[in-house]
Design an enzyme around this catalytic site. Structure first.
Site: not given
Length: 606
Positions: A247, A48, A239, A325
């Site tokens: 996370y 993302d 986002r 990530p």
């Protein structure tokens, strides 16, 4: 009867890495076929984040604008650590991008599906679509040395199995390809078929990830936030729209099956992840309005032992490197792998470059991947470690974490990626422009067009169109300097100069080999761009001035910034992927001849 076909490049895997490759090759006029085993592309979750350098790369393909418009933009990173009351408190805020030369001083957050859609729309306009669902069942590479060295041959045979609806019989296709790119993920069939090992290890760190629209009083929910608490760690990623990604560090009891001792993904529900988030972010409250996606993973840090077989089959992206990530490197590293590879394939397929050029893909991207794993090892270790408190003196201190965050800013943003010396990276004359680092990407810099005084960023003129950009810093155009410039023009028009020997013209969809962009010092009010020899002004829009624009806010100072002498002529070669390949003074044309002669095929022998 089994269908048979021939293609220049077969790409296996239609994630960001494969799509980047297919789009770049399609734009270059290469006959490309891309397949994927999924019936549809990604719809939610997965990667993302787009780093500043990747934004520059996407801009060079004309694909960045929708992401800049629609994506979230992270400018700040907030740091939280344990307080004395059993909760967390903010200890610092700092710019999220700590790379001074970044053209875009932020990261974009947007779903992987949106990025894939951009590529697919661009490819569709060029007549290329993803064929799916298809799986490869066998791959054979010719053992004939002559065939392997002939770029016009088709030495790779791949058998494809079409996955039909239940009411139809299976179908097969035999594809004979000049080259194959395996961009088929961490469990890559291509890598396994080639017998390439993944070197590294799997860590003990277990993380959950959830995309959702939150209902929370956490004050930094719209900034990237790195949280260390007594209950574990969390990374908050804002986002697009109102969504966020968490996370979350998970304990073994949260995710392991006590009977088997193995990871049980069924235990990690959105409710469980939000329960962990509530404990980690205490005293702040976290609830959800809507959950889009969630998953769990154990961090693995591995790099493939090699990135190609005979320079005919290549692997890219997660197929050749895996890591955590949380630093936002996975999709970025993957797309930049094939951004590096595509122009090299295009020039070899066209017969303009020797097949040995393809060796530089592994040389450059494997070294990058190894550096990435080392960075990730330190970053994920610190992030997953316990926070330093009065009860845990051996934990990770805020100062230690912040120091590593800032020291790796250039690398994590992609801005300071530095390719090692090779046939296409020659640092012999680095002193001619000390601040334009050979092997790194060309720095952003606003110039003013000499013809109409319009300000333009040089990065918008070095598009990813497979051409080498020759930036000619022609200096202050006095009568004496114009004499030097005229002399250089004459030399470059001799049959033995690199510009004539390797200056392939545009043919069909293939661009010409070189794009010349002269950049003069001086005042925009005084310079006449027609004073330059015709060979240096191929179009009125290509002649630039190192001066400030009419508003007095943009441009100027490039010669001083780059350390270039206004009384000399300095040539800067920017590779088709935007990286500086060589710099040389006009008095060292033989160095330029040698540079291009080491990997390009001449039009004809003089």
């Amino acid at each position: 009867m089994v269908k048979e076909s021939r293609v220049d490049v077969l790409i296996i895997g239609a994630g960001p890495s494969g799509l980047m490759c297919a789009n770049a090759l399609a734009g270059a006029g290469v006959n490309v076929k891309i397949i994927d085993n999924r019936p549809t592309g990604v719809t939610a979750g997965h990667a993302d984040g787009i780093q500043p350098r990747t934004i520059e790369v996407l801009q060079s393909y004309g694909l960045a604008e929708p992401l800049l418009r629609d994506g979230g933009q992270m400018y700040l990173c907030a740091f939280y650590n344990p307080d004395s009351k059993g909760g967390i408190e903010r200890t610092a805020r700092t710019p999220d991008v700590t790379a001074p030369t970044a053209r875009y001083p932020f990261k974009i957050t947007i779903g992987q599906s949106r990025i894939e859609a951009l590529f697919m729309d661009s490819m569709k306009s060029r007549g290329v679509t993803v064929d799916r669902p298809i799986v490869p069942s066998s791959l054979e590479i010719s053992e004939d040395p002559e065939e392997l060295l002939d770029p016009s041959s088709y030495p790779v045979k791949v058998v494809l199995d079409y996955i039909p609806p239940s009411d139809r019989a299976p179908e097969q296709e035999i594809v004979r390809a000049k080259f194959v790119v395996g961009a088929d993920g961490a469990h890559s069939w291509v890598r396994k078929t080639l017998g390439i090992s993944m070197d590294g290890e799997q860590t003990k760190y277990i993380w959950g990830v959830i995309d959702f629209t939150p209902d929370t009083d956490f004050p930094d929910i719209r900034n990237r936030s790195a949280i260390h608490s007594k209950n574990g760690s969390c990374m908050v990623i804002p986002r697009e729209g109102d969504k966020v990604r968490f996370y979350l560090q998970m304990s073994e009891q949260d995710v392991m099956d006590p009977k088997t001792g193995k990871l049980d993904s069924r235990k990690v529900t959105p409710e469980k992840l939000l329960e962990v988030a509530g404990k980690t972010l205490y005293p702040y409250k976290v609830d959800r309005k809507e959950v889009e996606w969630s998953s769990i993973y154990i961090i693995g840090q591995r790099v493939a032992s090699r990135f190609s077989a005979n320079e005919r089959v290549f692997i890219a992206g997660d197929a050749c490197h895996t890591h955590s990530p949380k630093a936002g490197q996975g999709m970025n590293a993957s797309m930049n792998d094939t951004h590096n590879l595509a122009w090299k394939l295009a020039q070899v397929i066209r017969g303009r470059a020797d097949i040995s050029l393809l060796k530089t893909y592994e040389l450059e991207r494997k070294k990058y991947a190894e550096d990435l794993i080392e960075f990730d090892r330190q970053w994920s270790g610190l992030f997953s470690g316990n926070a330093k408190t009065s009860d845990s003196k051996e934990g990770v201190s805020h100062e230690q974490f912040l120091r590593v965050f800032k020291s790796f800013g250039g690398f994590s943003s992609g801005i300071s990626v530095h390719y090692v010396p090779s046939a296409i990276v020659d640092s012999t004359h680095q002193a001619c422009a000390p601040s334009i680092i050979i092997g790194q990407r060309m720095l952003p810099q606003v110039f003013v067009r000499a013809a109409d005084a319009r300000p333009v960023d040089i990065q918008d003129m070095i598009l990813s169109d497979t051409r080498f950009k020759l930036l000619l810093f022609v200096g202050l155009l006095t009568s004496e300097q114009l004499t030097k410039v005229g002399g250089l023009a004459e030399e470059l028009q001799t049959p033995t100069s690199f510009l004539q020997r390797y200056g392939y013209p545009a043919q069909g969809k293939a661009q010409s080999m070189f794009d010349i962009i002269p950049i003069a010092a001086g005042n925009k009010d005084d310079v006449n761009f027609l004073d330059l020899p015709p060979i240096f002004r191929t179009h009125w829009s290509k002649v630039l001035m190192d001066d400030i624009d009419v508003t007095g806010r943009l441009g100027g100072g490039a010669y001083n910034r780059f350390g270039i002498n206004e009384k000399e002529i300095t040539m800067v070669v920017v590779r088709p992927d935007g990286y500086v390949g060589m710099i040389a003074p006009s008095t060292a044309l033989e160095s330029m001849d040698k540079y291009f002669g080491s990997f390009l095929i001449p039009l004809q022998e003089p």
